[in-house]
Design a protein around this motif. Sequence first.
Motif, mmCIF file in Angstrom:
data_model
loop_
_atom_site.group_PDB
_atom_site.id
_atom_site.type_symbol
_atom_site.label_atom_id
_atom_site.label_comp_id
_atom_site.label_asym_id
_atom_site.label_seq_id
_atom_site.Cartn_x
_atom_site.Cartn_y
_atom_site.Cartn_z
ATOM 1 N N ARG A 13 0.732 -1.252 -0.204
ATOM 2 C CA ARG A 13 -0.126 -0.022 -0.141
ATOM 3 C C ARG A 13 1.034 1.222 0.077
ATOM 4 N N HIS A 14 2.150 1.107 -0.004
ATOM 5 C CA HIS A 14 3.197 2.343 -0.201
ATOM 6 C C HIS A 14 2.998 2.852 -1.441
ATOM 7 N N PRO A 15 2.950 4.094 -1.664
ATOM 8 C CA PRO A 15 2.798 4.686 -3.029
ATOM 9 C C PRO A 15 4.338 4.544 -3.734
ATOM 10 N N ALA A 16 5.399 4.213 -3.075
ATOM 11 C CA ALA A 16 6.462 4.110 -4.013
ATOM 12 C C ALA A 16 6.319 2.790 -4.727
ATOM 13 N N PHE A 17 5.536 2.056 -4.525
ATOM 14 C CA PHE A 17 5.471 0.695 -5.323
ATOM 15 C C PHE A 17 4.085 0.493 -5.785
ATOM 16 N N LEU A 18 3.103 1.370 -5.847
ATOM 17 C CA LEU A 18 1.766 1.405 -6.486
ATOM 18 C C LEU A 18 1.760 2.015 -7.952
ATOM 19 N N ASP A 19 1.441 1.459 -8.956
ATOM 20 C CA ASP A 19 1.372 1.805 -10.209
ATOM 21 C C ASP A 19 0.253 2.842 -10.522
ATOM 22 N N GLU A 20 -0.057 3.229 -11.618
ATOM 23 C CA GLU A 20 -1.215 4.311 -11.897
ATOM 24 C C GLU A 20 -2.505 3.598 -11.734
ATOM 25 N N GLN A 21 -2.673 2.382 -11.677
ATOM 26 C CA GLN A 21 -3.833 1.771 -11.359
ATOM 27 C C GLN A 21 -3.911 1.221 -9.728
ATOM 28 N N GLY A 22 -2.920 1.767 -8.949
ATOM 29 C CA GLY A 22 -2.958 1.522 -7.590
ATOM 30 C C GLY A 22 -2.571 0.112 -7.166
ATOM 31 N N ASN A 23 -1.953 -0.572 -8.089
ATOM 32 C CA ASN A 23 -1.727 -1.854 -7.934
ATOM 33 C C ASN A 23 -0.058 -2.226 -7.591
ATOM 34 N N PHE A 24 0.377 -3.137 -6.612
ATOM 35 C CA PHE A 24 1.582 -3.395 -6.355
ATOM 36 C C PHE A 24 2.271 -3.664 -7.714
ATOM 37 N N ASP A 25 3.404 -2.914 -7.556
ATOM 38 C CA ASP A 25 4.325 -3.006 -9.185
ATOM 39 C C ASP A 25 5.327 -4.170 -8.924
ATOM 40 N N THR A 26 5.041 -5.434 -9.337
ATOM 41 C CA THR A 26 6.152 -6.573 -9.066
ATOM 42 C C THR A 26 7.382 -6.408 -9.876
ATOM 43 N N ALA A 27 7.159 -5.899 -11.185
ATOM 44 C CA ALA A 27 8.465 -5.614 -11.860
ATOM 45 C C ALA A 27 9.138 -4.415 -11.179
ATOM 46 N N LEU A 28 8.586 -3.499 -10.627
ATOM 47 C CA LEU A 28 9.432 -2.764 -9.995
ATOM 48 C C LEU A 28 10.155 -3.308 -8.874
ATOM 49 N N TRP A 29 9.673 -3.986 -8.117
ATOM 50 C CA TRP A 29 10.098 -4.763 -6.906
ATOM 51 C C TRP A 29 11.467 -5.498 -7.407
ATOM 52 N N ASP A 30 11.026 -6.336 -8.521
ATOM 53 C CA ASP A 30 12.238 -7.267 -9.073
ATOM 54 C C ASP A 30 13.396 -6.295 -9.323
ATOM 55 N N GLN A 31 13.104 -5.217 -9.850
ATOM 56 C CA GLN A 31 14.435 -4.253 -10.407
ATOM 57 C C GLN A 31 15.005 -3.565 -9.226
ATOM 58 N N LEU A 32 14.335 -3.306 -7.857
ATOM 59 C CA LEU A 32 14.878 -2.852 -6.928
ATOM 60 C C LEU A 32 15.374 -3.674 -5.534
ATOM 61 N N ASN A 33 15.006 -4.869 -5.616
ATOM 62 C CA ASN A 33 15.321 -5.697 -4.410
ATOM 63 C C ASN A 33 16.605 -5.981 -4.674
ATOM 64 N N TYR A 34 17.199 -6.563 -3.409
ATOM 65 C CA TYR A 34 18.700 -6.799 -3.554
ATOM 66 C C TYR A 34 19.305 -7.833 -4.541
ATOM 67 N N PRO A 35 18.516 -8.860 -4.803
ATOM 68 C CA PRO A 35 19.078 -9.662 -5.805
ATOM 69 C C PRO A 35 19.644 -8.975 -7.099
ATOM 70 N N ALA A 36 18.691 -8.013 -7.684
ATOM 71 C CA ALA A 36 19.004 -7.324 -8.509
ATOM 72 C C ALA A 36 20.738 -6.720 -8.697
ATOM 73 N N TYR A 37 21.157 -6.578 -7.381
ATOM 74 C CA TYR A 37 22.314 -5.917 -7.370
ATOM 75 C C TYR A 37 23.347 -6.901 -7.047
ATOM 76 N N LEU A 38 23.282 -8.187 -6.791
ATOM 77 C CA LEU A 38 24.076 -8.907 -6.112
ATOM 78 C C LEU A 38 25.426 -9.286 -7.120
ATOM 79 N N GLU A 39 25.110 -9.479 -8.497
ATOM 80 C CA GLU A 39 26.013 -10.040 -9.404
ATOM 81 C C GLU A 39 26.903 -8.806 -9.694
ATOM 82 N N ALA A 40 26.303 -7.673 -9.676
ATOM 83 C CA ALA A 40 27.380 -6.588 -10.022
ATOM 84 C C ALA A 40 28.064 -6.323 -8.915
ATOM 85 N N TYR A 41 27.477 -6.650 -7.760
ATOM 86 C CA TYR A 41 28.448 -6.413 -6.488
ATOM 87 C C TYR A 41 29.531 -7.452 -6.244
ATOM 88 N N ARG A 42 29.131 -8.744 -6.763
ATOM 89 C CA ARG A 42 30.186 -9.750 -6.650
ATOM 90 C C ARG A 42 31.346 -9.500 -7.656
#
Length: 291
Positions: free
Chosen positions: A176-205
């Motif tokens: 329900r946080h506006p950071a992750f709600l798209d224009e329709q008010g739905n949780f944006d799973t694609a944005l979460w995938d893009q921003l959660n820590y697994p997305a950074y692990l390989e470059a970090y490694r």
Amino acid sequence: MAGLWSLFNTAVAGEVHYDTFDSPTLGHDYPYTVYLPDHYDANAAEPYPVVYLLHGSFGNERDWLAKGNLAQTADRLIRAGHIPPAVFIMPGSRSWWVDGHNEAARSAFFNDLMPHVENQYRVGATRALRGVGGLSAGGFGALNFALEKPEMFAAAAALSPASYLPYPPSNSSAHRHPAFLDEQGNFDTALWDQLNYPAYLEAYRINVTPRPSAEESDIPIVPLYISAGRSDVYDAEFHARQLRQAMERIQPNDVRLDLYPGGHTWRVWRASLPAALTFMFQHIGKGPINQ
């Protein structure tokens, strides 16, 4: 005797200030709280270490002070010699420390807040003198900042990090946080995938792993402290264990996980703060201050 004890307890006491500055990235004032150690000297020969502490979802820049006992904890640890005199910056954000659907919090942190702090206070402007930590959504942010920019932080701490994998549980405020709600008010799973820590692990490694011809990498690893409550309603212990496992594959000797009785509450975060800061300052300020 009571009077003497009171004098002793206040012998080391930092100052706390609330301030704002204009953020070009956000287009409005950026609020933050700053803790300055006892006898802070704006003209000190050497800069002070600085730790950025991020609040949780729907929190604000006063939480660490009002609810987390940051000032009392810092005073005590400095007085005991467990950490050096240091500056703590506690910024406010309307987001999860991401460039989300509501504001560019990540960009504002790096492009506006950090330069402002380094211009305003006598703090380190190099990796060796910087740390970043946070709780819940702030732990999510602190972890991501350290993984994305290991060249900027000497240590990190994530207390009950809301770094859920693969997605936040249904009771998480992320839904329900506006950071992750798209224009329709739905949780944006694609944005979460893009921003959660697994997305950074390989470059970090890749960044922190030495090349075959080198003994050390150009960018050191970022030692990570993690904590969680054993009865967390968001199952933070499970997710913290997943995070530790992922990080240990990269830096097996530089990850620590502490578990505490309690839930997703300030009781757990207050309890784990001294260990988190002590861990971080085993690494902050230990290398050449110009790196």
